[in-house]
Design a protein around this motif. Structure first.
Motif, short mmCIF file in Angstrom:
data_model
loop_
_atom_site.label_atom_id
_atom_site.label_comp_id
_atom_site.label_asym_id
_atom_site.label_seq_id
_atom_site.Cartn_x
_atom_site.Cartn_y
_atom_site.Cartn_z
N UNK A 1 58.33 62.73 48.39
CA UNK A 1 58.68 62.43 46.97
C UNK A 1 59.65 61.24 46.98
N UNK A 2 59.92 60.36 45.90
CA UNK A 2 60.54 59.31 45.92
C UNK A 2 60.52 58.45 44.61
N UNK A 3 60.64 57.25 44.67
CA UNK A 3 60.53 56.41 43.33
C UNK A 3 58.87 56.55 42.66
N UNK A 4 59.14 56.47 41.20
CA UNK A 4 57.78 56.42 40.57
C UNK A 4 57.16 55.03 40.60
N UNK A 5 57.75 54.06 40.88
CA UNK A 5 57.50 52.73 41.03
C UNK A 5 57.10 52.36 42.45
N UNK A 6 55.79 53.03 43.09
CA UNK A 6 55.59 52.88 44.37
C UNK A 6 55.09 51.47 44.80
N UNK A 7 54.76 50.80 43.87
CA UNK A 7 54.40 49.46 44.09
C UNK A 7 55.26 48.23 44.32
N UNK A 8 56.57 48.95 44.62
CA UNK A 8 57.50 48.02 44.72
C UNK A 8 57.38 46.96 45.86
N UNK A 9 57.14 47.56 47.11
CA UNK A 9 56.92 46.75 48.24
C UNK A 9 56.02 45.52 47.96
N UNK A 10 55.01 45.72 47.24
CA UNK A 10 54.23 44.64 46.71
C UNK A 10 54.75 43.45 45.77
N UNK A 11 55.67 43.80 45.17
CA UNK A 11 56.22 43.01 43.93
C UNK A 11 57.08 41.79 44.51
N UNK A 12 57.99 42.23 45.54
CA UNK A 12 58.89 41.25 46.20
C UNK A 12 58.36 40.09 47.01
N UNK A 13 56.93 40.15 47.11
CA UNK A 13 56.43 38.88 47.74
C UNK A 13 56.03 37.73 46.95
N UNK A 14 56.07 37.93 45.61
CA UNK A 14 55.76 36.80 44.90
C UNK A 14 56.31 37.06 43.26
N UNK A 15 56.59 35.97 42.72
CA UNK A 15 57.24 35.93 41.37
C UNK A 15 55.99 36.16 40.44
N UNK A 16 54.95 35.99 40.92
CA UNK A 16 53.67 35.86 40.01
C UNK A 16 52.94 37.09 40.24
N UNK A 17 52.48 38.02 39.16
CA UNK A 17 51.41 39.15 39.36
C UNK A 17 50.62 39.08 38.21
N UNK A 18 49.60 38.03 38.42
CA UNK A 18 48.71 37.83 37.17
C UNK A 18 47.58 38.81 37.31
N UNK A 19 47.15 39.35 35.95
CA UNK A 19 46.42 40.23 35.84
C UNK A 19 45.03 39.52 35.08
N UNK A 20 45.31 38.53 34.68
CA UNK A 20 44.29 37.82 33.85
C UNK A 20 44.07 36.27 34.22
N UNK A 21 43.10 35.70 33.96
CA UNK A 21 42.86 34.39 34.11
C UNK A 21 41.89 33.75 33.11
N UNK A 22 42.00 32.72 32.71
CA UNK A 22 40.98 31.84 31.98
C UNK A 22 39.99 31.06 33.10
N UNK A 23 38.79 31.11 32.83
CA UNK A 23 37.70 30.64 33.94
C UNK A 23 36.67 29.86 32.91
N UNK A 24 36.10 28.85 33.39
CA UNK A 24 35.02 28.00 32.84
C UNK A 24 33.66 28.05 33.63
N UNK A 25 32.65 28.64 32.80
CA UNK A 25 31.31 28.73 33.45
C UNK A 25 30.55 27.98 32.59
N UNK A 26 29.29 27.59 33.20
CA UNK A 26 28.25 27.00 32.44
C UNK A 26 27.28 27.83 31.79
N UNK A 27 26.65 27.35 30.81
CA UNK A 27 25.69 28.40 30.08
C UNK A 27 24.65 27.58 29.24
N UNK A 28 23.61 28.09 28.80
CA UNK A 28 22.69 27.85 27.80
C UNK A 28 22.76 28.48 26.40
N UNK A 29 22.49 27.74 25.40
CA UNK A 29 22.67 28.33 24.23
C UNK A 29 21.38 28.83 23.94
N UNK A 30 21.29 30.04 23.54
CA UNK A 30 20.06 30.66 23.37
C UNK A 30 20.03 30.88 21.55
#
Length: 718
Positions: free
Chosen positions: A643-672
């Motif tokens: 038993x311990x803290x609720x926030x078990x992901x703490x060890x992963x957060x301290x390695x970077x200030x950015x934790x992106x969950x989404x991104x914008x991507x650009x893909x090619x396509x054909x209009x149908x």
């Protein structure tokens, strides 16, 4: 869809623009820019749908409804368990914030349970002993949570009158605009109407074919003007991608009327002297260069004319003046000019006028002069900011006396019609004269046009009094000048109107309207919550919008919005959860901040076999994170609970200030497929498949077109 009427056209997008003119409200109805209502789906949670439809398992009754539909996500190409986690992460915004985890019990039933809110039923008597394993304090100073980022949407703003738009732009808005407005010296409000027919006179019906509607610079490239005129709202991050021009011409005739947009305007300027008479100024004498041709001296060797030669061009010192397009003489073409006398030898007698002229019609017409041959444009030696037009005298020196005056002055002469130009109204042949040039006998007839009645007297023409003659062909012919028209190239946009049926009058030009519809793209920013020092606030992205005033100095780096991002350091958290609204962002950022700054104490509990610990429940205020069952024989069956803290992901957060969950991507396509409004399209996108997409460009798309598609809120596993 066809155009509204035969008299209405949409510039560049005729027969298409009607469907593009849509309000913001109708756009939202057709293309929602907010998370979709989960109540309209069979499954209200992607997590529940993945478990039951993809994995074929059963979700417990108490877990139904937990999680989100993840609107706007491309979940087809993502990891299934990742989508379960992301769907359950939406529970962070519920209440004051809580975490939900997923596990399957021994019967294969999947449970979505809330972590750290239910007290464990493990009794103190069931705990043999406990061991404190570690204590960790990892400080987090800043937490940034970004919420739902709506995709850009396109709609048509309120229309406005193109011709009068400039009249509403005021001085004082910006230094750059003040300079441009000062350069505009027009004394009348826009629009200004120019027609050939009005310049030449009402009798010139054949010349009512063309005209121009001049309007002021719209400054569409100045964002400040668009804001001041309420075309865009910078606080909503609006920009204008293009404009649609709705042109209405009530007297429009197919295959006869033509409308074009021009970047500059042909401006008609009359050169007048004292009393409003046409004025060439003094002519520049030409020099005999060969046995067959005369060339103006200033054209040949670049010498400046004498100071009193030519005429200063009005308004040529203004910045709007770009140059001279053409020069026309409006008057009467003289087939022949000769000195007025009759008799011969010693019996030569003056005829009462300076010249006898041959002409076919008394209907004035425009005649175009040749630049470099009949005139040149030079700097005015009296004031270099102005331009001067200098006309050349196309007369051989041997014939100077035929004009009875100085060659370098404005020629004013009296004339009478040559009997050779007078036709008998009955026989339509030339009148027979005993002495063709004797003015003592009056002979009346008509000119060759069959309409103009003339006689051979000095007052026998429809026009009387002295006339101005511009000589050509070494003075043997020329023009009687009614008007001298110089056409400027003027730095103002215009609408050029041409009509083969000679309908281009000022009255008709005033009936033409052009309504402008701005095509607005709104790209609103996601809500951002910033928790720091125990305080939580929403950031205002409008703080970093410049005021577009070049004369001001803005310190955008010192704004709260900018400081929030520049203050991030290692150990701080920046996370994107695009299913959150503004209020939910504040809940989540505070929740994460509190959890991240909690002093971490972990304890191992060794419990009896009859205890029933459950993951996520609380024991001594700590969250059960793992349960190990140790069985060697009937006398050694123990349960180890960590038993311990609720926030078990703490060890992963301290390695970077950015934790992106989404991104914008650009893909090619054909209009149908393309909807009639050219806004919504169906596109076969590489790696994804067919998706409904929004055409945010001004291009007209068709089936088969290859396009680049930007996908927003695409999840990223980290």
């Amino acid at each position: 869809m066809s155009q509204e009427t035969d008299a209405t056209r949409f510039h560049e997008w005729d027969k298409l623009a009607e469907n593009w003119i849509t309000t913001e409200e109708s756009f939202d109805q057709d293309f929602p820019t907010k998370p979709f209502d989960p109540a309209s789906r069979t499954y209200s949670s992607v997590a529940e749908w993945v478990v039951e439809v993809i994995f074929g398992l059963t979700v417990s009754n108490d877990s139904a409804g937990k999680g989100s539909t993840l609107p706007g996500y491309d979940i087809k190409s993502r990891d299934a368990y990742q989508m379960i986690q992301l769907s359950l992460a939406t529970e962070l915004a519920e209440g004051t914030g809580h975490l939900v985890e997923c596990y399957a019990d021994g019967n294969g039933v999947v449970h979505f349970y809330t972590i750290g809110e239910t007290r464990s039923n493990v009794l103190g008597s069931q705990i043999f002993y406990k061991i404190n394993t570690s204590t960790l304090s990892k400080r987090c100073d800043n937490v940034l949570v970004l919420g739902y980022d709506p995709p850009p949407k396109r709609y048509t703003g309120e229309s406005f009158n193109l011709f009068t738009f400039k009249n509403s732009i005021q001085k004082g808005w910006s230094t750059a605009l003040d300079t441009a407005l000062t350069d505009d010296k027009e004394s009348v409000p826009y629009p200004i109407y120019h027609t050939w027919g009005e310049i030449l006179g009402p009798e010139q019906c054949p010349y009512y074919k063309e005209g121009y509607i001049e309007y002021g610079d719209t400054f569409f490239d100045h964002n400040l003007v668009l804001q001041k005129m309420n075309i865009i709202d910078s606080s909503k991050f609006e920009t204008v991608s293009t404009y649609i021009y709705k042109i209405h011409v009530p007297w429009f005739e197919q295959a006869s009327t033509n409308i074009k947009f021009g970047n500059t305007t042909p401006k008609f300027i009359e050169l007048k002297g004292t009393g409003g008479n046409p004025d060439f100024g003094k002519l520049q004498e030409r020099t005999w260069q060969t046995t067959t041709k005369y060339i103006a001296s200033l054209c040949r060797d670049g010498k400046e004319p004498e100071a009193d030669r030519g005429k200063r061009l009005p308004r040529s010192n203004e910045r709007k003046f770009l140059g001279v397009r053409e020069v026309y003489i409006h008057g009467y073409k003289l087939k022949q000019i000769r000195e007025d006398y009759y008799g011969s030898g010693n019996d030569r007698i003056p005829g009462g006028s300076n010249f006898i002229i041959d002409l076919d019609s008394a209907l004035a017409e425009p005649f175009r002069l040749t630049r470099g041959q009949d005139y040149v444009i030079l700097d005015d030696p009296d004031d270099r900011e102005y331009k001067r037009i200098v006309f050349s005298a196309n007369i051989h020196p041997d014939y100077v006396e035929n004009f009875g005056g100085s060659i370098d002055g404005t020629i004013k002469a009296t004339v009478r019609v040559s009997p050779a130009s007078i036709y008998d109204p009955d026989t339509k042949g030339r009148v027979e004269f005993i002495d063709l040039y004797d003015p003592n006998e009056t002979y009346t007839g008509r000119l060759k046009d069959g309409e103009t009645v003339v006689n051979n007297q000095p007052d026998g023409l429809p026009f009387s009094g002295p006339v101005t003659i511009f000589p050509i062909n070494e003075g043997q012919s020329g023009y009687i000048v009614e008007k001298i028209v110089v056409i400027y190239d003027w730095d103002n946009p215009c609408i050029a109107v041409h009509d083969e049926e000679n309908k281009v009058t000022k009255e008709n030009l005033r009936l033409i309207t052009v309504d402008v519809y701005p095509m607005i793209v709104r790209d609103e920013k996601p809500p951002i919550s910033w928790t720091h020092g125990g305080q939580t606030e929403l950031l205002d992205p409008t703080e970093i919008i410049p005021d577009y005033e070049v004369a001001t100095i803005e310190d955008l780096d010192s704004t709260t919005y900018a400081r929030a991002f520049t203050s991030l350091e290692t150990g701080d958290i920046k996370i994107t959860l695009p299913f959150l609204d503004a209020n939910e962002c504040m809940i989540v950022s505070k929740f994460i901040y509190d959890m991240q700054n909690e002093v971490i104490k972990q304890t191992n509990y060794i419990c009896s076999p009859d205890s029933e610990p459950v993951l996520g429940e609380l024991i001594d205020g700590k969250t059960i994170n793992s349960i190990d069952y140790s069985y060697q024989d009937s006398s050694q069956y123990l349960i180890s609970v960590n038993a311990g803290p609720m926030w078990m992901g703490i060890s992963g957060w301290d390695t970077s200030i950015y934790q992106n969950k989404t991104e914008q991507i650009q893909l090619k396509g054909i209009v149908t497929g393309v909807d009639t409004n050219q806004i919504k399209c169906q596109v076969m996108i590489e790696q994804i498949g067919v998706m409904d997409c929004i055409n945010a460009s001004k291009e007209i798309l068709e089936k088969g077109d290859r396009v680049a598609v930007t996908i927003h809120n695409n999840p990223v596993a980290k």
